[in-house]
Design a protein around this motif. Structure first.
Motif, PDB file in Angstrom:
ATOM      1  N   THR A   1       0.840  -1.200   0.000  1.00  0.00           N
ATOM      2  CA  THR A   1       0.000   0.000   0.000  1.00  0.00           C
ATOM      3  C   THR A   1       0.879   1.257   0.000  1.00  0.00           C
ATOM      4  O   THR A   1       0.598   2.222  -0.713  1.00  0.00           O
ATOM      5  N   ILE A   2       1.940   1.207   0.805  1.00  0.00           N
ATOM      6  CA  ILE A   2       2.859   2.345   0.787  1.00  0.00           C
ATOM      7  C   ILE A   2       3.413   2.540  -0.619  1.00  0.00           C
ATOM      8  O   ILE A   2       3.458   3.662  -1.132  1.00  0.00           O
ATOM      9  N   ALA A   3       3.818   1.436  -1.243  1.00  0.00           N
ATOM     10  CA  ALA A   3       4.402   1.546  -2.581  1.00  0.00           C
ATOM     11  C   ALA A   3       3.412   2.153  -3.557  1.00  0.00           C
ATOM     12  O   ALA A   3       3.760   3.011  -4.370  1.00  0.00           O
ATOM     13  N   ILE A   4       2.139   1.718  -3.469  1.00  0.00           N
ATOM     14  CA  ILE A   4       1.134   2.214  -4.407  1.00  0.00           C
ATOM     15  C   ILE A   4       0.956   3.726  -4.248  1.00  0.00           C
ATOM     16  O   ILE A   4       1.006   4.482  -5.225  1.00  0.00           O
ATOM     17  N   ILE A   5       0.794   4.147  -2.998  1.00  0.00           N
ATOM     18  CA  ILE A   5       0.495   5.566  -2.772  1.00  0.00           C
ATOM     19  C   ILE A   5       1.728   6.429  -2.968  1.00  0.00           C
ATOM     20  O   ILE A   5       1.703   7.451  -3.663  1.00  0.00           O
TER      21      ILE A   5
ATOM     22  N   ALA B   1      -6.609  -0.794   3.388  1.00  0.00           N
ATOM     23  CA  ALA B   1      -5.556  -0.848   2.367  1.00  0.00           C
ATOM     24  C   ALA B   1      -6.174  -0.829   0.979  1.00  0.00           C
ATOM     25  O   ALA B   1      -5.691  -0.141   0.066  1.00  0.00           O
ATOM     26  N   THR B   2      -7.280  -1.577   0.821  1.00  0.00           N
ATOM     27  CA  THR B   2      -7.930  -1.631  -0.489  1.00  0.00           C
ATOM     28  C   THR B   2      -8.451  -0.259  -0.884  1.00  0.00           C
ATOM     29  O   THR B   2      -8.292   0.183  -2.025  1.00  0.00           O
ATOM     30  N   ILE B   3      -9.061   0.413   0.080  1.00  0.00           N
ATOM     31  CA  ILE B   3      -9.624   1.731  -0.234  1.00  0.00           C
ATOM     32  C   ILE B   3      -8.525   2.705  -0.628  1.00  0.00           C
ATOM     33  O   ILE B   3      -8.625   3.428  -1.630  1.00  0.00           O
ATOM     34  N   LEU B   4      -7.443   2.662   0.142  1.00  0.00           N
ATOM     35  CA  LEU B   4      -6.331   3.561  -0.177  1.00  0.00           C
ATOM     36  C   LEU B   4      -5.766   3.269  -1.566  1.00  0.00           C
ATOM     37  O   LEU B   4      -5.464   4.172  -2.348  1.00  0.00           O
ATOM     38  N   ALA B   5      -5.631   1.986  -1.863  1.00  0.00           N
ATOM     39  CA  ALA B   5      -5.096   1.615  -3.169  1.00  0.00           C
ATOM     40  C   ALA B   5      -6.025   2.099  -4.274  1.00  0.00           C
ATOM     41  O   ALA B   5      -5.566   2.599  -5.310  1.00  0.00           O
ATOM     42  N   CYS B   6      -7.330   1.951  -4.050  1.00  0.00           N
ATOM     43  CA  CYS B   6      -8.299   2.438  -5.042  1.00  0.00           C
ATOM     44  C   CYS B   6      -8.128   3.939  -5.253  1.00  0.00           C
ATOM     45  O   CYS B   6      -8.150   4.433  -6.384  1.00  0.00           O
ATOM     46  N   ALA B   7      -7.931   4.637  -4.137  1.00  0.00           N
ATOM     47  CA  ALA B   7      -7.853   6.088  -4.222  1.00  0.00           C
ATOM     48  C   ALA B   7      -6.649   6.521  -5.061  1.00  0.00           C
ATOM     49  O   ALA B   7      -6.669   7.585  -5.694  1.00  0.00           O
ATOM     50  N   SER B   8      -5.613   5.695  -5.091  1.00  0.00           N
ATOM     51  CA  SER B   8      -4.408   6.096  -5.824  1.00  0.00           C
ATOM     52  C   SER B   8      -4.705   6.245  -7.312  1.00  0.00           C
ATOM     53  O   SER B   8      -3.988   6.942  -8.031  1.00  0.00           O
ATOM     54  N   ILE B   9      -5.773   5.602  -7.777  1.00  0.00           N
ATOM     55  CA  ILE B   9      -6.086   5.697  -9.206  1.00  0.00           C
ATOM     56  C   ILE B   9      -6.388   7.135  -9.602  1.00  0.00           C
ATOM     57  O   ILE B   9      -6.066   7.580 -10.704  1.00  0.00           O
ATOM     58  N   VAL B  10      -6.970   7.849  -8.663  1.00  0.00           N
ATOM     59  CA  VAL B  10      -7.261   9.261  -8.942  1.00  0.00           C
ATOM     60  C   VAL B  10      -5.956  10.025  -9.200  1.00  0.00           C
ATOM     61  O   VAL B  10      -5.834  10.800 -10.144  1.00  0.00           O
ATOM     62  N   VAL B  11      -4.977   9.738  -8.343  1.00  0.00           N
ATOM     63  CA  VAL B  11      -3.685  10.393  -8.519  1.00  0.00           C
ATOM     64  C   VAL B  11      -3.079  10.011  -9.861  1.00  0.00           C
ATOM     65  O   VAL B  11      -2.537  10.852 -10.586  1.00  0.00           O
ATOM     66  N   THR B  12      -3.225   8.731 -10.195  1.00  0.00           N
ATOM     67  CA  THR B  12      -2.716   8.269 -11.488  1.00  0.00           C
ATOM     68  C   THR B  12      -3.337   9.078 -12.612  1.00  0.00           C
ATOM     69  O   THR B  12      -2.647   9.537 -13.522  1.00  0.00           O
ATOM     70  N   ALA B  13      -4.654   9.240 -12.522  1.00  0.00           N
ATOM     71  CA  ALA B  13      -5.340  10.004 -13.568  1.00  0.00           C
ATOM     72  C   ALA B  13      -4.762  11.401 -13.663  1.00  0.00           C
ATOM     73  O   ALA B  13      -4.545  11.918 -14.773  1.00  0.00           O
ATOM     74  N   VAL B  14      -4.447  12.007 -12.525  1.00  0.00           N
ATOM     75  CA  VAL B  14      -3.925  13.371 -12.557  1.00  0.00           C
ATOM     76  C   VAL B  14      -2.613  13.431 -13.326  1.00  0.00           C
ATOM     77  O   VAL B  14      -2.459  14.190 -14.276  1.00  0.00           O
ATOM     78  N   TYR B  15      -1.670  12.565 -12.946  1.00  0.00           N
ATOM     79  CA  TYR B  15      -0.367  12.738 -13.606  1.00  0.00           C
ATOM     80  C   TYR B  15      -0.369  12.271 -15.044  1.00  0.00           C
ATOM     81  O   TYR B  15       0.315  12.832 -15.883  1.00  0.00           O
ATOM     82  N   ILE B  16      -1.173  11.245 -15.338  1.00  0.00           N
ATOM     83  CA  ILE B  16      -1.197  10.784 -16.725  1.00  0.00           C
ATOM     84  C   ILE B  16      -1.840  11.846 -17.619  1.00  0.00           C
ATOM     85  O   ILE B  16      -1.293  12.224 -18.660  1.00  0.00           O
ATOM     86  N   LEU B  17      -3.002  12.341 -17.186  1.00  0.00           N
ATOM     87  CA  LEU B  17      -3.704  13.306 -18.040  1.00  0.00           C
ATOM     88  C   LEU B  17      -2.899  14.586 -18.188  1.00  0.00           C
ATOM     89  O   LEU B  17      -2.851  15.179 -19.264  1.00  0.00           O
ATOM     90  N   ARG B  18      -2.224  14.977 -17.100  1.00  0.00           N
ATOM     91  CA  ARG B  18      -1.433  16.197 -17.175  1.00  0.00           C
ATOM     92  C   ARG B  18      -0.285  16.025 -18.172  1.00  0.00           C
ATOM     93  O   ARG B  18      -0.066  16.868 -19.050  1.00  0.00           O
ATOM     94  N   ALA B  19       0.415  14.889 -18.055  1.00  0.00           N
ATOM     95  CA  ALA B  19       1.538  14.671 -18.968  1.00  0.00           C
ATOM     96  C   ALA B  19       1.058  14.551 -20.401  1.00  0.00           C
ATOM     97  O   ALA B  19       1.619  15.167 -21.320  1.00  0.00           O
TER      98      ALA B  19
END
Lengths: 500, 470
Positions: A285-289, A415-433
């Motif tokens: 979970t740490i790695a994901i976030i 842990a599952t919820i936190l991991a799910c939440a990381s997808i939002v962050v993923t969307a931010v950096y991917i869409l921005r780039a």
């Protein structure tokens, strides 16, 4: 069919490359060899289904066992189940596209292709081995060529990155070695010690030994797959490597670790896997976030993909740590999906870099107008990375989450919820780039005359994209392959729970 | 019958003696050119290797002072192969040397001493063999006659080896005093963990540790290796070390079997210190010979780990590793001796961009270094794996973890050289060298050994079946 072909073919290709002269011959032979690999892997898939549909339910198919060192009971034992087969197909797809992407390799091309093909041999050997010694042998075969690939053909602080990568991976395999020797000496199969994976799985290593050696094996393999806090080689290694090596590194090499965690550590030491699952889930979970947030801060495309790999490989570890059938299926799917997606991403970045000579997001812009194909590839890879339905990333991550939610423990849920939440962050950096680099106005005048992808680049991207889309649209083709293997592993760990 | 036995059992020693005498006669009677001599000598050494494999017999001579069996005969053959390769590699260096035949007479005398040492069944015989194998070595270390460093090396070697012999002798006398015998078989029956016996054993162990340059008795190694001519350095690091290791294992496993628990702990400590010191010092070296000196110290540490296994596997993996080590180390030394003989360059920094000018030699050197580091598919991987597995068989996973992590450190310094060869830029790399055919052949033999010895399991199986543990 004979699995030895998977070792022999790359070996013969590599030897043939040594006798070639000039780029044209070398790349032709390399392409031929990797094309045959691809055909072979699909033929393997075909015969695998044939065997299964004819009612052969043995766990490992195409089993072959040759005595190697009788004195130590070491055998060259090979065979595959659905999980290994999925990894083999992934390997062959990434290798052929890596060869295609390096089509115009200028300097020392003979050595380059030789090492690349040699690496693929290590990967195949690792995935088909059913003997821990053989497996360890191939695991190490697949390390040193990376050092040369990055150090010679890399960019940036390549020597540093190459050394860091080689030493950290070797450190990983040193830990794996301790784990293996512990398993070996704590096994007793008809009065003898054994390295045989199938025998060890049936034997069940004593629990106190498992508790000591599981961390060695798991962390050792975990280093290969960027387990936090041993992930530091990933950004440096990936960003300094030449395109083909990055593709191989992220696409296949990190999967060696995930596969090892699953097949060796978890499968052979299920009791310890249960006992340590809290720690595994915490670390993943740490790695994901951490991976997701670290990616936000990156400005270099390669670093973006490297850090996001840490986050994505966290899902693999998370799936393994959750220890449910669905989550393990998801972990393997994520390995395949991430392998294809990240290879595609690196390929696209390589294509952009070779034209614009920059990987800094801020300096790029409007590429869609000049090179629509490459930009399209880039966007597809990005969308797959953020988990858009229709692509493989969505299916894989979804499966991991579903499997993870089956655990009712509060901490696992969190842990599952936190991991799910990381997808939002993923969307931010991917869409921005993607938005900055591909869309918008053209930032530099000389970008206007840049050529779009050549046939080889198109082919390479096409192969990888087809994999991503097929998995995204018809995921049950992959799940039906993986699930029996995952069930077998869960059966082991389920017994472990019952014993408790 | 007695005479027949004598000839058969001492076959390898007699062949060697014959060659030495022949060289002496040629030296006195004929004045052949160096090249003819070298070809003749290489031919003779080849015959020597072949004859070693013919009819290995088992038996004792001189009231158990001299014993031989299939394993001992194989160990001697391993050394023979090493000597042949060294002689082939030193072609460029010896081609112009004034005292060519003396060099080989000295070298073969030391080899003869090692043979007697390996075959000894008695402390006296062992000591005579050891001395015969070390005194001529000092003269060999001095063989670059006009170089001051070379005589310095010889002087250091003779002093340290005299000191270690003194310790050994002290140990031997204590053992004789307390057990009343110098025969190995008798000592085993009488030795126990009395303080005097242990003290005697410690003295013997220190003597051995000197010879195999295990830390903290390693201080002479780097200086001697650096000063001596490359051929002598390679001889010191593989042949003489290998021979002492063979004896060391058999003495520990047979004579000192009753006090195995005591020497196990000693070896444990010795192994850890040796690996660590070898590794840490190897990182800082720039002279290639000094570098290989420290790397060989680290290798000895790994061998000690294997010895702690005290089983059939332990003994087999040591012999197997020495065999592999001969090929890997001589592969590296082969390239270095060529470069040193043709250009005089001996520093690691000189090897920057070596690949641009000498791709073939670079690959040989790289593969040899990989084998030393233990990277598959080279034989070194198998050698190290079996050593460590043998060490793990005692259940001491702390030792194995330390050793495995030290393998990672050793990767660093081997890769550093690979990096210099392939990646570091250099304005004036070593120019393209023209390699004599015979050196090429020697390199090819090393390379073939590195590739074949590991993957072809029969080699290990054969050694394993000949070995015995307890």
């Amino acid at each position: 069919m004979n699995l030895n072909l998977l070792i022999l073919l790359p070996l013969l290709t590599a030897i043939a490359i040594m006798f070639c002269n000039g780029l044209k011959q070398v790349r032709l032979v390399a392409l031929l060899g990797s094309g045959l690999q691809l055909l072979l892997s699909f033929w393997l898939l075909y015969s695998f289904y044939q065997e299964r549909s004819s009612g052969n339910t043995t766990q490992m198919l195409f089993d072959a066992n040759y005595t190697w060192f009788t004195a130590l009971n070491i055998n060259y034992h090979i065979g595959i189940d659905g999980i290994a087969l999925a990894m083999i197909i992934l390997t062959s797809m990434v290798v052929i596209s890596a060869v295609l992407v390096s089509w115009t390799m200028e300097s020392m091309n003979k050595e380059f292709f030789f090492l690349l093909i040699f690496l693929s041999m290590g990967a195949y050997g690792f995935f088909i081995s059913l003997d821990l010694f053989t497996m360890f042998f191939f695991l190490e075969v697949a390390v040193i060529p990376k050092f040369l690939l990055i150090g010679i053909w890399g960019s940036g602080k390549k020597e540093y990155s190459a050394m860091k990568l080689a030493l950290m991976l070797m450190g990983g395999s040193a830990l794996v070695f301790v784990g293996l020797s512990g398993m070996y000496f704590n096994s007793n199969i008809d009065g003898a010690h054994s390295f045989d994976l199938v025998q060890l799985a049936n034997y069940r290593i004593p629990v106190d030994a498992q508790m000591i050696f599981f961390p060695f094996a798991f962390v050792g393999f975990g280093i290969f797959t960027a387990l936090f806090p041993f992930h530091t080689w990933v950004p440096d290694g990936h960003s300094s490597a030449p395109t083909a090596a990055s593709m191989f590194l992220a696409g296949i090499s990190m999967k060696l670790g995930g596969y090892g965690c699953l097949r060796v550590a978890t499968y052979l030491m299920p009791d310890a896997a249960h006992a340590y699952s809290d720690i595994i889930i915490l670390l993943s979970t740490i790695a994901i976030i951490y991976g997701a947030f670290a990616t936000m801060m990156q400005t270099d495309l390669k670093y973006i993909n490297a850090y996001s790999s840490i986050s994505h490989c966290g899902f693999v570890i998370l799936g393994i740590g959750m220890l449910t059938e669905t989550s393990i299926t998801g972990a393997v799917m994520q390995m395949v999906s991430h392998g294809l997606m990240t290879a595609l991403f690196f390929a696209a970045i390589g294509m952009i870099y070779s034209r614009t000579h920059t990987r800094i997001v801020a300096q790029l812009g409007g590429l869609m107008k000049v090179m629509p194909f490459i930009s399209g590839v880039f966007i597809i890879a990005g969308l797959c990375s953020l988990g858009l339905p229709g692509f493989s990333g969505f299916v894989a991550e979804m499966t991991v989450f579903m499997g993870a939610w089956q655990n009712t423990d509060a901490m696992y849920r969190l842990a599952t919820i936190l991991a799910c939440a990381s997808i939002v962050v993923t969307a931010v950096y991917i869409l921005r780039a993607a938005g900055k680099a591909v869309m918008g106005p053209i930032t530099d005048d000389h970008y206007k005359h840049l050529p779009d992808a050549t046939w080889n680049e198109k082919l390479a991207a096409g192969i990888l994209i087809s994999g991503i889309v097929v998995i995204g649209i018809v995921p049950f083709w992959l799940t039906s392959l993986i699930t029996p293997g995952a069930q077998e592993i869960i059966l082991q760990t389920g017994q472990a729970l019952m014993l408790k | 019958m007695m005479l027949n036995d004598f000839f058969l059992l001492m076959k390898q020693e007699l062949v060697l003696l014959l060659i030495i005498v022949l060289l002496l006669i040629i030296k006195v009677g004929k004045d052949w050119s160096n090249e003819t001599m070298l070809n003749l000598i290489n031919g003779l050494l080849l015959l020597n290797v072949v004859s070693g494999f013919v009819m290995p017999v088992e038996g004792n001579l001189f009231g158990d002072m001299f014993k031989t069996n299939a394993l001992i005969s194989l160990e001697k053959s391993i050394l023979n192969i090493g000597v042949l390769i060294i002689s082939m590699q030193s072609y460029s260096w010896l081609k112009t040397h004034k005292h060519l035949s003396e060099f080989f007479i000295l070298m073969l005398s030391t080899l003869l001493g090692m043979f007697y040492m390996i075959s000894s069944g008695n402390l006296l015989m062992f000591y005579i063999g050891l001395e015969l194998s070390s005194i001529p070595l000092a003269a060999m270390a001095n063989f670059d006659l006009e170089k001051r460093k070379s005589s310095e090396a010889a002087f250091k070697f003779i002093i340290s080896s005299a000191f270690s012999s003194g310790m050994l002798l002290f140990g031997i006398s204590l053992i004789y005093g307390s057990t009343g015998s110098i025969s190995f078989a008798e000592i085993t029956n009488h030795i126990s963990n009395e303080p005097l016996h242990i003290f005697a054993f410690v003295m013997l162990l220190a003597g051995f540790a000197f010879k195999i340059s295990a830390a903290p008795f390693h201080l002479w190694t780097a200086d001697v290796y650096e000063g001596a001519p490359v051929a002598v350095t390679s001889y010191l690091s593989v042949i003489s070390k290998g021979a002492v290791l063979f004896v060391f294992v058999s003495v520990l496993y047979t004579v000192f079997k009753p006090i195995a628990e005591i020497w196990y702990n000693m070896l444990f400590i010795l192994a850890v210190i040796t690996i660590l010191i070898g590794n840490l010092f190897a990182i800082r070296q720039n002279n290639f010979k000094r570098f290989l000196a420290f790397s060989s110290i680290a290798q000895v540490g790994f061998i000690l780990v294997g010895i702690t296994g005290s089983s059939q596997m332990g003994s087999a993996s040591v012999v197997y590793f020495v065999l592999i080590y001969i090929f890997s180390n001589l592969g590296a030394f082969g390239v270095i001796s060529l470069v040193s003989a043709l250009t005089g360059k001996e520093n690691i920094s000189d090897y920057k961009s070596f690949y641009k000018t000498n791709p073939l030699l670079s690959w040989v050197l790289t593969i040899a270094l990989f084998s030393l580091a233990g990277v598959p598919p080279t034989a070194g991987f198998f050698g190290k794996f079996f050593l460590l597995i043998s060490g793990a068989s005692q259940g001491n996973y702390i030792l194995i973890s330390i050793a495995a992590l030290n393998m990672v450190i050793s990767f660093y310094y081997y890769l550093r050289i690979v990096k210099a060869i392939f990646m570091d830029p250099n304005e004036q790399p070593i120019e393209k060298l023209s390699i004599p055919l015979i050196s090429k052949l020697a390199l090819f033999i090393c390379l073939a050994g590195i590739v074949v010895l590991g993957l072809w399991s029969s080699v290990y199986e054969c050694i394993y079946n000949l070995s015995s543990g307890f």
